[in-house]
Motif scaffolding. Structure first.
Motif, PDB file in Angstrom:
ATOM      1  N   GLU A  52     -18.787   2.327 -18.831  1.00 53.75           N
ATOM      2  CA  GLU A  52     -17.457   2.317 -19.451  1.00 53.75           C
ATOM      3  C   GLU A  52     -17.547   3.103 -20.740  1.00 53.75           C
ATOM      4  O   GLU A  52     -18.274   2.712 -21.656  1.00 53.75           O
ATOM      5  CB  GLU A  52     -16.971   0.894 -19.718  1.00 53.75           C
ATOM      6  N   GLY A  53     -16.819   4.210 -20.808  1.00 50.54           N
ATOM      7  CA  GLY A  53     -16.969   5.102 -21.953  1.00 50.54           C
ATOM      8  C   GLY A  53     -18.393   5.606 -22.015  1.00 50.54           C
ATOM      9  O   GLY A  53     -18.944   6.104 -21.041  1.00 50.54           O
ATOM     10  N   SER A  54     -19.041   5.429 -23.150  1.00 51.73           N
ATOM     11  CA  SER A  54     -20.427   5.872 -23.315  1.00 51.73           C
ATOM     12  C   SER A  54     -21.432   4.735 -23.119  1.00 51.73           C
ATOM     13  O   SER A  54     -22.628   4.930 -23.313  1.00 51.73           O
ATOM     14  CB  SER A  54     -20.609   6.473 -24.713  1.00 51.73           C
ATOM     15  N   SER A  55     -20.945   3.549 -22.715  1.00 52.20           N
ATOM     16  CA  SER A  55     -21.824   2.381 -22.550  1.00 52.20           C
ATOM     17  C   SER A  55     -22.155   2.133 -21.089  1.00 52.20           C
ATOM     18  O   SER A  55     -21.363   2.444 -20.197  1.00 52.20           O
ATOM     19  CB  SER A  55     -21.165   1.130 -23.136  1.00 52.20           C
ATOM     20  N   GLU A  56     -23.334   1.552 -20.851  1.00 53.15           N
ATOM     21  CA  GLU A  56     -23.780   1.225 -19.498  1.00 53.15           C
ATOM     22  C   GLU A  56     -24.154  -0.254 -19.435  1.00 53.15           C
ATOM     23  O   GLU A  56     -24.821  -0.778 -20.322  1.00 53.15           O
ATOM     24  CB  GLU A  56     -24.993   2.082 -19.118  1.00 53.15           C
ATOM     25  N   TYR A  57     -23.704  -0.931 -18.352  1.00 49.95           N
ATOM     26  CA  TYR A  57     -23.971  -2.353 -18.186  1.00 49.95           C
ATOM     27  C   TYR A  57     -24.464  -2.627 -16.765  1.00 49.95           C
ATOM     28  O   TYR A  57     -24.050  -1.949 -15.814  1.00 49.95           O
ATOM     29  CB  TYR A  57     -22.699  -3.180 -18.422  1.00 49.95           C
TER      30      TYR A  57
END
Length: 283
Positions: A52-57
């Motif tokens: 999501e956007g520049s984040s990874e989960y």
């Protein structure tokens, strides 16, 4: 799926889309896209990687994330899973919130960053899992039960998991995504040929330097990686759904040679295209 502005239509007679999915092609990367729906992802079994956007989960069993409207995101299933998906159309959310949703507030739900404050949220989600997967899932009685749980779920989310937002910032972001939608449509229509940053920036009257920064800022990925992700997704579908030769696939989807395709495929899926095809055919 191409990287684009996705238009979602309801597949049932309910005001929201509710369904579950289990990964068929492990590791397949669903490229970055966005849509006006609010999307809730509930990991029931296995895991799901979400960007999501520049984040990874990495969602695991009982993790929940809500993706607000027009947020660029992507997913990948690294192992067998079962995921509940609820898509709330923007018009529906505005109607039930008297126009406040996506203007004054948004949801802030990500159990990897913050635990949910209400256990009732899991109760309603698990009720929906049962109702979606029962034999009479589309009966009138079951549809009413689904919507009762949806409204109860939303009530708990509003009570416990919202953040205030600036309407001006949302409008600016939406305006930029409208421009970006035209750009990605052009790329989606031309990725099978040789296409460069110079070509696209000139097509939309941007300087190369400005367009490169603008593109990376809003998609969180540089131009070359973006185009290659589209090509790889097309190649992946051809690889598992046809007997087309791998060299032909690589050239047909726009890679300049087989080596470029091979290197990117192996980097993404940890096996060669030929090995992946053999593994898939054994299933």
């Amino acid at each position: 799926m191409s990287i684009n502005h996705e238009i979602i239509t309801n597949k049932n007679n309910l005001p929201v889309n509710i369904f579950s999915f289990s990964a068929q092609n492990l590791d397949r990367y669903i490229p970055k896209h966005w849509h006006q729906n609010t999307e809730l992802l509930f990991c029931i079994e296995g895991s799901l990687r979400v960007w999501e956007g520049s984040s990874e989960y990495l969602l695991r069993s009982n993790d929940v994330i809500v993706i607000n409207p027009n947020q660029i995101h992507a997913t990948q299933s690294p192992k067998k899973n079962l995921i509940l998906v609820i898509q709330f159309p923007l018009d529906f959310m505005k109607m039930i919130s008297a126009g406040e949703y996506n203007r004054s507030w948004l949801f802030n739900v990500n159990t990897l960053e913050k635990s949910l404050k209400s256990k009732l949220i899991f109760e309603y989600l698990n009720n929906l899992v049962k109702e979606v997967n029962c034999e009479s899932s589309d009966s009138v009685e079951n549809n009413l039960k689904k919507m009762a749980n949806v409204y109860n779920l939303l009530a708990q989310l509003v009570i416990t998991s919202v953040i205030e937002v600036d309407d001006a910032i949302i409008k600016k972001n939406d305006k930029n995504l409208n421009h970006l939608s035209k750009v990605v449509t052009y790329i989606n229509e031309n990725y099978k040929r040789e296409i460069s940053l110079d070509d696209v920036s000139a097509e939309f009257n941007y300087s190369k330097e400005y367009f490169s920064r603008y593109f990376k800022k809003y998609l969180g990925i540089n131009f070359t990686d973006y185009v290659n992700a589209i090509r790889l997704d097309d190649a992946f579908k051809r690889l598992i759904n046809s007997d087309q030769k791998l060299l032909e696939i690589s050239l047909d989807v726009g890679f300049v040679n087989y080596r470029n395709f091979y290197n990117l495929f192996k980097k993404t899926y940890q096996v060669s295209p030929r090995e992946y095809r053999k593994l898939y055919q054994k299933k």
